[in-house]
Motif scaffolding. Structure first.
Motif, PDB file in Angstrom:
ATOM      1  N   SER A  86       0.876  -1.172   0.169  1.00 46.62           N
ATOM      2  CA  SER A  86      -0.080  -0.079  -0.037  1.00 46.62           C
ATOM      3  C   SER A  86       0.864   1.214  -0.060  1.00 46.62           C
ATOM      4  N   LYS A  87       0.679   2.273  -0.743  1.00 43.95           N
ATOM      5  CA  LYS A  87       1.324   3.342  -0.835  1.00 43.95           C
ATOM      6  C   LYS A  87       0.263   4.370  -0.269  1.00 43.95           C
ATOM      7  N   GLY A  88       1.104   5.688  -0.514  1.00 47.69           N
ATOM      8  CA  GLY A  88       0.364   6.848   0.235  1.00 47.69           C
ATOM      9  C   GLY A  88       0.365   7.083   1.773  1.00 47.69           C
ATOM     10  N   VAL A  89      -0.277   7.979   2.281  1.00 45.59           N
ATOM     11  CA  VAL A  89      -0.299   8.100   3.876  1.00 45.59           C
ATOM     12  C   VAL A  89      -0.551   6.901   4.721  1.00 45.59           C
ATOM     13  N   CYS A  90      -1.475   5.999   4.349  1.00 48.40           N
ATOM     14  CA  CYS A  90      -1.851   4.859   5.135  1.00 48.40           C
ATOM     15  C   CYS A  90      -0.688   4.035   5.048  1.00 48.40           C
ATOM     16  N   GLY A  91      -0.022   3.559   3.882  1.00 48.74           N
ATOM     17  CA  GLY A  91       0.972   2.805   3.837  1.00 48.74           C
ATOM     18  C   GLY A  91       2.300   3.233   4.594  1.00 48.74           C
ATOM     19  N   ALA A  92       2.605   4.571   4.579  1.00 45.69           N
ATOM     20  CA  ALA A  92       3.625   4.976   5.192  1.00 45.69           C
ATOM     21  C   ALA A  92       3.396   5.072   6.797  1.00 45.69           C
ATOM     22  N   PHE A  93       2.335   5.212   7.225  1.00 47.33           N
ATOM     23  CA  PHE A  93       1.904   5.338   8.804  1.00 47.33           C
ATOM     24  C   PHE A  93       1.866   3.992   9.166  1.00 47.33           C
ATOM     25  N   CYS A  94       1.688   2.841   8.242  1.00 45.60           N
ATOM     26  CA  CYS A  94       1.704   1.311   8.545  1.00 45.60           C
ATOM     27  C   CYS A  94       3.089   0.878   8.795  1.00 45.60           C
ATOM     28  N   HIS A  95       3.934   1.419   7.774  1.00 44.56           N
ATOM     29  CA  HIS A  95       5.200   1.306   7.745  1.00 44.56           C
ATOM     30  C   HIS A  95       5.907   1.635   9.003  1.00 44.56           C
ATOM     31  N   THR A  96       5.501   3.057   9.078  1.00 42.50           N
ATOM     32  CA  THR A  96       6.035   3.539  10.681  1.00 42.50           C
ATOM     33  C   THR A  96       5.491   2.988  11.887  1.00 42.50           C
ATOM     34  N   PHE A  97       4.389   2.314  11.818  1.00 38.95           N
ATOM     35  CA  PHE A  97       3.963   1.814  13.012  1.00 38.95           C
ATOM     36  C   PHE A  97       4.641   0.573  13.344  1.00 38.95           C
ATOM     37  N   HIS A  98       4.883  -0.268  12.264  1.00 38.92           N
ATOM     38  CA  HIS A  98       5.784  -1.637  12.324  1.00 38.92           C
ATOM     39  C   HIS A  98       6.942  -1.387  12.692  1.00 38.92           C
ATOM     40  N   LEU A  99       7.675  -0.298  12.153  1.00 39.43           N
ATOM     41  CA  LEU A  99       9.285  -0.475  11.994  1.00 39.43           C
ATOM     42  C   LEU A  99       9.829   0.864  12.722  1.00 39.43           C
ATOM     43  N   HIS A 100       9.230   1.755  13.303  1.00 40.25           N
ATOM     44  CA  HIS A 100       9.935   3.096  13.431  1.00 40.25           C
ATOM     45  C   HIS A 100       9.205   3.628  14.864  1.00 40.25           C
ATOM     46  N   LEU A 101       8.460   3.237  15.449  1.00 36.53           N
ATOM     47  CA  LEU A 101       7.774   3.569  16.743  1.00 36.53           C
ATOM     48  C   LEU A 101       8.985   3.988  17.782  1.00 36.53           C
ATOM     49  N   GLY A 102       9.752   3.051  18.071  1.00 38.88           N
ATOM     50  CA  GLY A 102      11.059   2.809  19.050  1.00 38.88           C
ATOM     51  C   GLY A 102      11.729   4.040  18.705  1.00 38.88           C
ATOM     52  N   THR A 103      11.980   4.484  17.253  1.00 46.68           N
ATOM     53  CA  THR A 103      13.085   5.447  16.861  1.00 46.68           C
ATOM     54  C   THR A 103      12.405   6.542  17.111  1.00 46.68           C
ATOM     55  N   ALA A 104      11.046   6.799  17.064  1.00 48.60           N
ATOM     56  CA  ALA A 104      10.228   8.022  17.169  1.00 48.60           C
ATOM     57  C   ALA A 104      10.333   8.469  18.765  1.00 48.60           C
ATOM     58  N   ALA A 105      10.024   7.247  19.360  1.00 49.27           N
ATOM     59  CA  ALA A 105       9.887   7.441  20.980  1.00 49.27           C
ATOM     60  C   ALA A 105      11.316   7.795  21.423  1.00 49.27           C
ATOM     61  N   PHE A 106      12.402   7.100  21.014  1.00 50.41           N
ATOM     62  CA  PHE A 106      13.762   7.819  21.492  1.00 50.41           C
ATOM     63  C   PHE A 106      14.137   8.964  21.099  1.00 50.41           C
ATOM     64  N   GLY A 107      14.005   9.596  19.762  1.00 52.13           N
ATOM     65  CA  GLY A 107      14.096  10.718  19.425  1.00 52.13           C
ATOM     66  C   GLY A 107      13.423  11.882  20.282  1.00 52.13           C
ATOM     67  N   SER A 108      12.131  11.510  20.333  1.00 54.67           N
ATOM     68  CA  SER A 108      11.122  12.435  21.157  1.00 54.67           C
ATOM     69  C   SER A 108      11.625  12.422  22.603  1.00 54.67           C
ATOM     70  N   LEU A 109      12.152  11.575  23.003  1.00 53.45           N
ATOM     71  CA  LEU A 109      12.612  11.321  24.609  1.00 53.45           C
ATOM     72  C   LEU A 109      13.975  12.562  24.457  1.00 53.45           C
ATOM     73  N   VAL A 110      14.811  12.549  23.371  1.00 56.00           N
ATOM     74  CA  VAL A 110      16.016  13.153  23.483  1.00 56.00           C
ATOM     75  C   VAL A 110      15.468  15.127  23.501  1.00 56.00           C
ATOM     76  N   ILE A 111      14.551  15.244  22.626  1.00 51.95           N
ATOM     77  CA  ILE A 111      14.021  16.242  22.465  1.00 51.95           C
ATOM     78  C   ILE A 111      13.311  16.760  23.789  1.00 51.95           C
ATOM     79  N   THR A 112      12.406  16.044  24.576  1.00 51.80           N
ATOM     80  CA  THR A 112      12.028  16.160  25.635  1.00 51.80           C
ATOM     81  C   THR A 112      12.884  16.929  26.684  1.00 51.80           C
ATOM     82  N   ILE A 113      13.905  15.957  26.691  1.00 52.13           N
ATOM     83  CA  ILE A 113      15.020  16.250  27.881  1.00 52.13           C
ATOM     84  C   ILE A 113      15.464  17.718  27.682  1.00 52.13           C
ATOM     85  N   VAL A 114      15.916  17.874  26.404  1.00 47.75           N
ATOM     86  CA  VAL A 114      16.359  19.209  26.107  1.00 47.75           C
ATOM     87  C   VAL A 114      15.577  20.359  26.322  1.00 47.75           C
TER      88      VAL A 114
END
Length: 392
Positions: free
Chosen positions: A147-175
């Motif tokens: 699947s392409k488009g926003v739904c496919g990109a969000f599904c890909h993010t949900f499966h593979l990049h949630l941990g990366t997003a959480a860690f990066g947002s944690l760094v920004i939050t601490i700063v």
């Protein structure tokens, strides 16, 4: 020249993937939900405590209780536990973290959608689905990959990049929390020494440096998110690689950033001016609004208030939706650098419709081949898909 071309391709990417313009509404909805939830939690925490009865004349925290009218000899007070204050700080920390996490997921989704469009050959025929053997099932990530488009990109993010997003947002939050703490300490020091001009200027310089550092961290994190969604690497490695790429292409990123900022500035000003003028003339040309005997009469002051509110709301809307264009521009810029280094600029030439002669160079990123893939590399159904993304 490259900056103008990147901006043109970014505008084309947003036009071809117009559904990503609706993503800020999704992010805004969840930020409002989290804000309301943590506000309620904060109010409940600050209002919790033990109700105690104190007699007139007793000292509480060094202050003597007294009543001027003398109608009662006792007063009921709420004693707050010290641990509640720390729970309130934790509530604030979690609220900032979740808000940054929602924004990080938005960057992954928009950047992934734009990168997918950039590297997709418009003239290539659609690949048929591979046949499955008897009893074989498709992996859970297959539909997300297809699947392409926003739904496919969000599904890909949900499966593979949630941990990366959480860690990066944690760094920004601490700063960000460190910045707020320094601002609080600077305010306390300034109140204790209100007449010290040197201290005032020194604290202003410190806060300016901290603010610039926060902006740099957020910008590098955004590029790290986009790098991660393209290559499938972890946050730390993506931050390092995106910084190296930014440093090696400093003039390109600088020219693109300045050009993009100018385009967005004119776009925001146009939206605000058109919206404000439309609201003004809608009131001015309506006879019912100008009739003193009408219930709908709007005075000159009321007209000013309405147009000012429209001006502020149009600024917020323009800021939200142009953030999509900003992310798309950064994504196209990174994709362009990948394309020039690994593919000779073939995808860029196809999107622009001309031939681009660039010397091909390839870099062997052993870290990307060994691991550091997303947040769910431990899931058997996602490992193969994640490694494929890293190779691409």
């Amino acid at each position: 020249v490259d900056a103008i071309r990147v901006i043109r391709i970014s505008a084309k990417a947003v036009t071809k993937n117009a559904s990503i313009l609706m993503w800020p509404l999704f992010s805004f909805f969840w930020i409002c939900i989290f804000s309301a939830m943590f506000c309620i939690i904060g109010v409940l925490l600050m209002s919790s405590g033990n109700m105690i009865v104190q007699k007139i004349g007793d000292e509480v925290n060094g202050t003597k209780i007294s009543l001027s009218n003398g109608t009662s000899t006792e007063i009921t007070m709420m004693e707050t536990n010290e641990a509640i204050k720390y729970l309130g700080l934790f509530d604030l920390f979690m609220w900032v973290w979740l808000c940054e996490f929602v924004q990080a997921v938005g960057i992954f989704t928009i950047g992934g959608d734009v990168a997918e469009w950039y590297f997709t050959d418009d003239n290539a025929p659609e690949e048929p689905e591979p046949e499955l053997a008897e009893g074989e099932k498709r992996p859970c990530c297959y539909k997300c990959k297809k699947s392409k488009g926003v739904c496919g990109a969000f599904c890909h993010t949900f499966h593979l990049h949630l941990g990366t997003a959480a860690f990066g947002s944690l760094v920004i939050t601490i700063v960000k929390l460190i910045k707020w703490w320094l601002a609080y300490m600077a305010n306390e020091i300034q109140q204790a020494n209100p007449d010290n001009k040197v201290l005032k200027y020194a604290l202003a310089c410190v806060m300016c440096i901290v603010h610039c550092f926060e902006k740099c961290v957020k910008y590098l994190s955004k590029n790290a998110y986009i790098y991660s969604t393209i290559k499938g690497t972890s946050f730390c490695w993506s931050s390092y690689k995106s910084f190296v790429m930014l440093w090696n292409n400093f003039t390109r990123f600088g020219a693109t950033g300045i050009s993009s900022a100018v385009v967005m500035l004119f776009g925001k000003l146009s939206i605000m001016m058109l919206s404000t003028l439309a609201a003004y003339y809608l009131i001015e040309l309506n006879a019912d609004f100008q009739n003193l005997a009408s219930e709908n009469y709007i005075s000159s002051m009321g007209q000013f208030v309405i147009t000012f509110v429209v001006f502020c709301m149009s600024y917020i809307v323009a800021e939200i939706f142009f953030s999509v264009y900003d992310i798309a521009t950064d994504s196209i810029m990174l994709c362009y650098c990948f394309d020039v280094e690994d593919g000779g600029g073939e995808a860029f030439a196809q999107k622009m419709g001309f031939e681009l002669e660039v010397k091909k160079t390839k870099e062997d990123d052993e870290h990307e081949d060994k691991g550091g893939i997303g947040c769910c590399a431990c899931l058997p159904c996602c490992k193969k898909s994640a490694k494929t993304d890293g190779d691409e």
